[in-house]
Design an enzyme around this catalytic site. Structure first.
Site, mmCIF file in Angstrom:
data_model
loop_
_atom_site.group_PDB
_atom_site.id
_atom_site.type_symbol
_atom_site.label_atom_id
_atom_site.label_comp_id
_atom_site.label_asym_id
_atom_site.label_seq_id
_atom_site.Cartn_x
_atom_site.Cartn_y
_atom_site.Cartn_z
ATOM 1 N N ASP A 73 16.069 -49.315 49.717
ATOM 2 C CA ASP A 73 17.418 -48.805 49.994
ATOM 3 C C ASP A 73 18.340 -49.913 50.514
ATOM 4 O O ASP A 73 19.411 -49.648 51.038
ATOM 5 C CB ASP A 73 17.375 -47.632 50.983
ATOM 6 N N GLU A 110 19.038 -49.755 58.823
ATOM 7 C CA GLU A 110 19.011 -48.708 57.811
ATOM 8 C C GLU A 110 20.415 -48.443 57.250
ATOM 9 O O GLU A 110 21.418 -48.873 57.832
ATOM 10 C CB GLU A 110 18.441 -47.419 58.434
ATOM 11 N N HIS A 112 17.949 -52.046 52.994
ATOM 12 C CA HIS A 112 18.026 -52.379 54.421
ATOM 13 C C HIS A 112 17.353 -53.717 54.686
ATOM 14 O O HIS A 112 16.344 -54.044 54.065
ATOM 15 C CB HIS A 112 17.423 -51.263 55.293
ATOM 16 N N ASP A 156 11.730 -57.617 63.799
ATOM 17 C CA ASP A 156 11.609 -56.250 64.320
ATOM 18 C C ASP A 156 10.204 -55.953 64.828
ATOM 19 O O ASP A 156 9.281 -56.722 64.636
ATOM 20 C CB ASP A 156 12.011 -55.225 63.235
#
Length: 276
Positions: free
Chosen positions: A141, A148, A143, A72
């Site tokens: 979380d 996400e 991801h 990314d």
């Protein structure tokens, strides 16, 4: 699926680096036969990168015939900004090894046409013959890359809006100032990573423990995108003791009972000196 549990962060990082080193050397890369590696950023892989640099400096490992694709990049952050993932990869890893800059692929978050940039990235992966080993990390979380919660598990490389949890987590890299943290990024999709022949996910620290629990002990769920890798034929989760705190005792005991098998993947540690 393999779950490799080491005592602490340093040992987990070293195990991961040894695994990458052995996979590259066993592949016997050469001109016209490149090993293709997917790479993450963030704090978790730093220890792994340091060990890989050490193996390179010792003459045990070369990246001359390795192609890399990063997961990314932030949108709108100048490439030379100290917190861009271009800067991260070159300062923390690439400038310390012998990789050809033309073989190190990172998404351009300042491209005039962001979707075209994403499509071109997918095409480059395809032209390279796909990813042999995709290394990833996760957020608290669950991801992976910037996929996400709620991301499609079939997603490809695309533009993503970052969740507030991710923005808050990244604020520490921007002097704690939320207004400086990018709110969008280009990211490989879950499907992009799933297409790799092998996936290794690094998970360390107690703050990642619930995410590891969701990845290992519960079902596949797009709200915890890392859980998709339960369905990959060759996934290795590499973690430290702290990351296992939410797992059942019998789960930890089961996977620790397999460590004598898992350690054969990294011991002995191969060297290119012996290959030459």
């Amino acid at each position: 699926m393999r779950l490799v549990i080491l005592d602490d962060y340093d040992l987990a990082s070293e195990w991961a680096a040894k695994y990458i080193c052995n996979r590259i050397i066993q592949f016997k890369p050469s001109q016209g036969r490149y090993f293709t590696l997917g790479l993450p950023t963030g704090s978790t892989p730093l220890g792994c990168y340091k060990k890989l640099i050490e193996y390179h400096k010792n003459g045990d490992l070369s990246f001359k015939y390795v192609k890399t694709f990063n997961m990314d990049e932030y949108v709108g952050l100048p490439r030379n900004h100290p917190e861009s993932y271009h800067s991260y990869m070159w300062n923390k890893f690439f400038k310390h090894i012998d990789i050809d800059p033309n073989n190190a692929h990172i998404l351009d978050g300042n491209a005039p046409d962001l979707q075209a940039e994403c499509d071109a990235f997918e095409k480059k992966i395809e032209e390279a013959g796909g990813i042999d080993l995709f290394v990833g990390g996760i957020g608290p979380d669950g991801h992976i890359a910037f996929n996400e919660p709620g991301s499609s598990l079939a997603s490809r490389t695309r533009l993503k809006t970052l969740a507030m949890d991710t923005i808050l987590a990244n604020a520490k890299y921007f002097d704690g100032d939320l207004s400086k943290v990018p709110t969008m990024a280009l990211t490989v999709g879950v499907g992009t990573v799933m297409d790799a022949r092998e996936v290794m996910i690094l998970i360390t620290g107690a703050h990642k423990a619930f995410a590891l629990y969701k990845a290992i002990e519960e079902g596949v769920n797009h709200m915890w995108t890392v859980s998709a890798f339960q369905q990959h034929p060759r996934t290795i989760f590499v973690c430290d003791e702290d990351a296992t705190l939410e797992l059942r005792v019998k789960t930890v005991k089961y996977f620790k009972g397999l460590m004598h098998v898992h350690n054969k993947l990294v011991d002995p540690l191969y060297s290119m000196k012996e290959e030459n």
